[in-house]
Design an enzyme around this catalytic site. Structure first.
Site, PDB file in Angstrom:
ATOM      1  N   GLU A   1       0.823  -1.195   0.000  1.00 47.08           N
ATOM      2  CA  GLU A   1       0.000   0.000   0.000  1.00 47.08           C
ATOM      3  C   GLU A   1       0.869   1.262   0.000  1.00 47.08           C
ATOM      4  OE1 GLU A   1      -3.450  -0.293  -0.082  1.00 47.08           O
ATOM      5  OE2 GLU A   1      -3.574   1.882  -0.247  1.00 47.08           O
TER       6      GLU A   1
ATOM      7  N   SER B   1      -4.682 -12.466  -4.699  1.00 48.46           N
ATOM      8  CA  SER B   1      -4.966 -12.454  -3.260  1.00 48.46           C
ATOM      9  C   SER B   1      -6.475 -12.578  -3.080  1.00 48.46           C
ATOM     10  CB  SER B   1      -4.471 -11.161  -2.616  1.00 48.46           C
ATOM     11  OG  SER B   1      -5.328 -10.085  -2.947  1.00 48.46           O
TER      12      SER B   1
ATOM     13  N   LYS C   1     -13.201   0.445 -10.156  1.00 41.80           N
ATOM     14  CA  LYS C   1     -12.452   1.548  -9.579  1.00 41.80           C
ATOM     15  C   LYS C   1     -10.949   1.267  -9.592  1.00 41.80           C
ATOM     16  CE  LYS C   1     -14.450   3.266  -5.724  1.00 41.80           C
ATOM     17  NZ  LYS C   1     -15.341   3.300  -4.528  1.00 41.80           N
TER      18      LYS C   1
ATOM     19  N   LYS D   1      -5.848   7.935   1.157  1.00 39.95           N
ATOM     20  CA  LYS D   1      -6.069   6.630   0.537  1.00 39.95           C
ATOM     21  C   LYS D   1      -6.853   6.770  -0.775  1.00 39.95           C
ATOM     22  CE  LYS D   1      -7.164   2.058   0.891  1.00 39.95           C
ATOM     23  NZ  LYS D   1      -6.144   1.083   0.568  1.00 39.95           N
TER      24      LYS D   1
ATOM     25  N   HIS E   1     -15.587   1.188   5.370  1.00 37.60           N
ATOM     26  CA  HIS E   1     -14.666   2.074   4.654  1.00 37.60           C
ATOM     27  C   HIS E   1     -14.924   3.543   4.986  1.00 37.60           C
ATOM     28  CE1 HIS E   1     -14.235  -1.691   2.525  1.00 37.60           C
ATOM     29  NE2 HIS E   1     -13.141  -1.226   1.953  1.00 37.60           N
TER      30      HIS E   1
END
Lengths: 382, 382
Positions: free
Chosen positions: B82, B140, B152, B161, B260
Site C-alpha cells: 500500500e 490475493s 475503480k 487513501k 470504509h
C-alpha cells in the site's frame, strides 16, 4: 455446487453523461452570474486555475468577480505551453486541489485558459476523487472550438502528443468571444486551423463563410462582428454533432481526426516553436494533396483549401519536414487507431472518406508538391 | 443572427460498459487457453505486470504459458504494498506500456497480483491512449472479492487513501482460487474482512456460512474445498449485485462502503504495518458498536459480528487509535461523500441503513467499548 463448476459473471451498465456549452457576453462582469451559478461560488474556497498569460491580463477582473459573489479564491497560475503539458503539471493541479480539498461534488474547479490548460485541469479533475466537477472558460479560439467542446483530457507522455488522458466532461464550458480581444494574431490563426479542419470535412457553408472572409478571420477583430460569431457558432455546432454520437471513440474512424494524422508527429518534433493549429494546417494541406493525387478530390477544391489556409496566414509546409518524419507520424497514428490508418481524406468541400492504404510514395509526392506548390498557392492568394 | 443572441448547446450521450469475471481452474496450465484468448496472446509483444512476491512463486509458469501461445512477454515486476501505491508506480507502468507500444485496442495488458497492483495497472491502462484494454488475474483473496470485481482504479495521493483514480473496467477478471495456496494466513484474513463486510450489510446466508466455518476461513486450505469456493462465489455475487447499478457512484450511499468510513484514515496512519482488511475489520467493529448503542442493531447481532471477526483472527481495535484520529477520518470521508456522512450502519445481519449524524461522543463511546469489550469478545470466541 461442486468444486469444478466454473462460475462466471457479466456486468453491464450504462453511464449517462450530459454537459453544456454556453455563449456568455462579459463572462467576468459582476452583473453576469453565469460563472457564479455554474461553479456554485459562495461560502468556502474555490480553486481557480488560470493560464499565466491570461492571468496577467484579467487577474483583477477575475478576483473582483469571485469577491462579488462572496467566494474565497485559491488561485493557481499555470505556465502554458504544449511543452509544459505533462504529468508534472497535472500533479501541480492535484496538489492545489488537495490543499483546497473541495467536497466530492459540491464545489467545481474553475479552469480559465487555452486548450493546454483545459486539457491539464480536465485530467486532474477527472482523477481527483475519480471525478471532481469543473467549469471551463476557454480563452483562446482553439480552446473555444476544440478543447472546450469535447470530453477528452490529456497530457503528453514519452514524447507522444496527448498519449495520456481520460474522457471527462466539464459541467459547462462558458464561451465569451470578447476574451479573444487580446489574443495575438498568431493564436487566432492557430484556432482558425481547427475551424477549417471541421469545415473541410463536414460543413461546406462554414468553409465558404471563411473563404469569403479569410483575411479578416485571421484577426481577433472579426470576433466582435456577426461574421466572427457565426464562424464560432457554426464550428461548435459542427463539432458537437460530430462528437456527440462517438464521445468515447468506440468508432475510430473520426472526421474530427482530419488534420490530426501527421500533425502529432510534426508538432512534437518541433516543440515549442510550432503551434498545434499550425501543425494541423500542414496536415490538412498534405491530406488534400494526397486525396487530389488519388483522383478523389478535385484539384479546384484542393486549391481552395490550400488558398484559405494560406490567406489565413497558416503554414502549408515546413523546411524541416522529411518523408521519414511524416511516415513515422502516420505509423504512430495507425497504432493509435488500432492498426489501421483510418485516414480522413476530403472528397469534396464538406465531405470525407477514410482510407487505410496511403503509401510512402504518396507521402513523398505530396511533400514534394507542397514544397513546389507553395509559391503557386501564394500567387493564388494575393 | 445577431451579436447578442446567446447560443447554447447540450451534449448528452450514454457510455455502455460490459465486463466479465470468470472462475478458471489452473489459470496458467498450458492446456487452459483462458488467458491466451482474453489477452489475445500471439505474434507481437504483450506487457505483463506482475507483483514481485507472486513473480517469485510463478514466474516460470507464467513465462512458459506465454511461450506456449507464441507470445513475446515484456515483464514488469512491481513491488507491492500500500505504501507503494502512488503516481510513481503508475508512471512505471505507463513507461513500460510506451516501451511495448501496444496498438490502441488489440493487445491487452495482463495484470497479475493483489489489489494494490490491480489498482495501479488499472489506472495506468485507463490513462494510456485514454483506455488500453487489460486483463486482471487477482492473486490475493482481497483482490478476488474486491479489486477484481468493480471498475475503480486508484493510487494514494497527499497522504489520502485512493484519492486519485478512474472508473475503468478490465476486459475480464480471471479468478483461480488455487493461486491462494501460497498466500500467508494474514493475507487470507485480510481478504476475509472484505467478505465479512459485504455479508454483514447484504448477505445473511454468507455471513452464517462464514460463522459456521470461521476458523477454517482464516486459512488458505479452505479455498480448495466447496466451502471456500462457495464463500468466494457468494461474495462476488453479492458485490456484483451491489456495484452493477451504481458503477460510477452516482449514488453516494453505498453499502459496499461499509467498513470504509473510518478505515481509510486508520490505514493511512499506520502504513505499512496495517493491512487494508485489518483496517476494514476495525471499522466494521466500530460501526456495529455504534449501531447497537443507538438501539438500531441487537446486541446479539453486534456480538456475532465481533465474534466472527475475532475468530477469523482480525483485529477489532488498535492501541494507537484515538478518538481524534477516528473523528478526522470520518470528517475526511464525509467530504468524500460530498458533505454528508452517509455512514452505512448494520440494522441486522444482512441489512443496513445510512446515517448522517454520528457524533464525536458516539465515536468516543464506541472506541472505549471496543477497548473494554475486547476480552469479552475473546471469551465469546474461545
Amino acid at each position: 455446487m461442486t468444486m469444478h463448476e466454473a462460475r462466471s459473471w457479466t456486468v453491464s451498465a450504462e453511464h449517462a453523461v450530459t454537459y453544456r456549452l454556453r455563449e456568455v457576453e462579459g463572462v467576468f462582469d459582476r452583473g453576469n452570474d453565469s460563472v457564479a451559478r455554474a461553479a456554485a461560488l459562495g461560502a468556502g474556497r474555490t480553486l481557480c486555475v488560470i493560464d499565466a498569460t491570461v492571468d496577467r491580463i484579467i487577474r483583477d477582473e477575475v478576483r473582483d468577480y469571485f469577491a462579488a459573489y462572496g467566494a474565497s479564491m485559491e488561485l493557481l497560475v499555470l505556465d502554458r505551453g504544449e511543452d509544459r503539458k505533462n504529468l508534472d503539471a497535472v500533479v501541480e493541479v492535484l496538489t492545489a486541489m488537495d490543499r483546497v480539498d473541495p467536497p466530492r461534488r459540491a464545489r467545481p474547479v474553475v479552469a480559465i485558459g487555452g486548450g493546454v490548460l483545459l486539457d491539464i485541469v480536465g485530467l486532474a479533475c477527472s482523477l481527483y476523487r475519480r471525478g471532481t466537477p469543473y467549469v471551463r472558460i476557454p480563452t483562446s479560439l482553439l480552446a473555444i472550438v476544440d478543447a472546450a467542446v469535447g470530453v477528452k483530457t490529456a497530457v503528453n507522455f514519452g514524447g507522444h502528443k496527448s498519449r495520456i488522458g481520460t474522457y471527462y466532461p466539464a459541467l459547462v464550458s462558458l464561451i465569451d468571444p470578447a476574451l479573444l480581444a487580446t489574443l495575438p494574431p498568431r493564436h487566432i490563426r492557430n484556432g482558425m486551423a481547427e475551424i477549417v479542419k471541421i469545415a473541410v470535412v463536414r460543413n461546406r457553408a462554414l468553409f465558404e463563410l471563411i473563404e469569403a472572409n479569410a483575411e479578416r478571420c485571421g484577426t481577433s477583430a472579426v470576433f466582435t462582428t456577426d461574421t466572427g460569431r457565426a464562424v464560432i457558432a457554426a464550428a461548435i455546432d459542427t463539432m458537437v454533432r460530430e462528437l456527440e454520437p462517438n464521445l468515447w471513440e468506440a468508432e475510430l474512424e473520426r472526421a474530427a481526426d482530419f488534420g490530426h494524422s501527421f500533425s502529432p508527429g510534426i508538432e512534437m518534433s518541433v516543440l515549442p516553436e510550432l503551434l498545434h493549429g499550425e501543425a494541423v494546417a500542414i496536415d490538412i494541406a498534405l491530406s488534400v494533396v494526397v486525396s487530389s493525387a488519388r483522383g478523389r478530390l478535385m484539384p479546384r477544391d484542393r486549391d481552395r483549401v490550400l488558398s484559405v489556409l494560406h490567406r489565413l496566414g497558416l503554414p502549408l509546409c515546413l523546411d524541416t519536414l522529411t518523408v521519414d518524419l511524416l511516415a513515422d507520424a502516420l505509423a504512430a497514428t495507425t497504432s493509435h487507431r488500432d492498426g489501421l490508418q483510418r485516414l480522413p481524406l476530403p472528397t469534396a468541400i464538406g465531405a470525407c472518406e477514410f482510407v487505410n492504404d496511403v503509401t510512402h510514395g504518396e507521402i513523398t509526392a505530396a511533400l514534394a508538391s507542397l514544397r513546389a506548390g507553395h509559391e503557386t498557392t501564394t500567387r493564388v492568394a494575393q
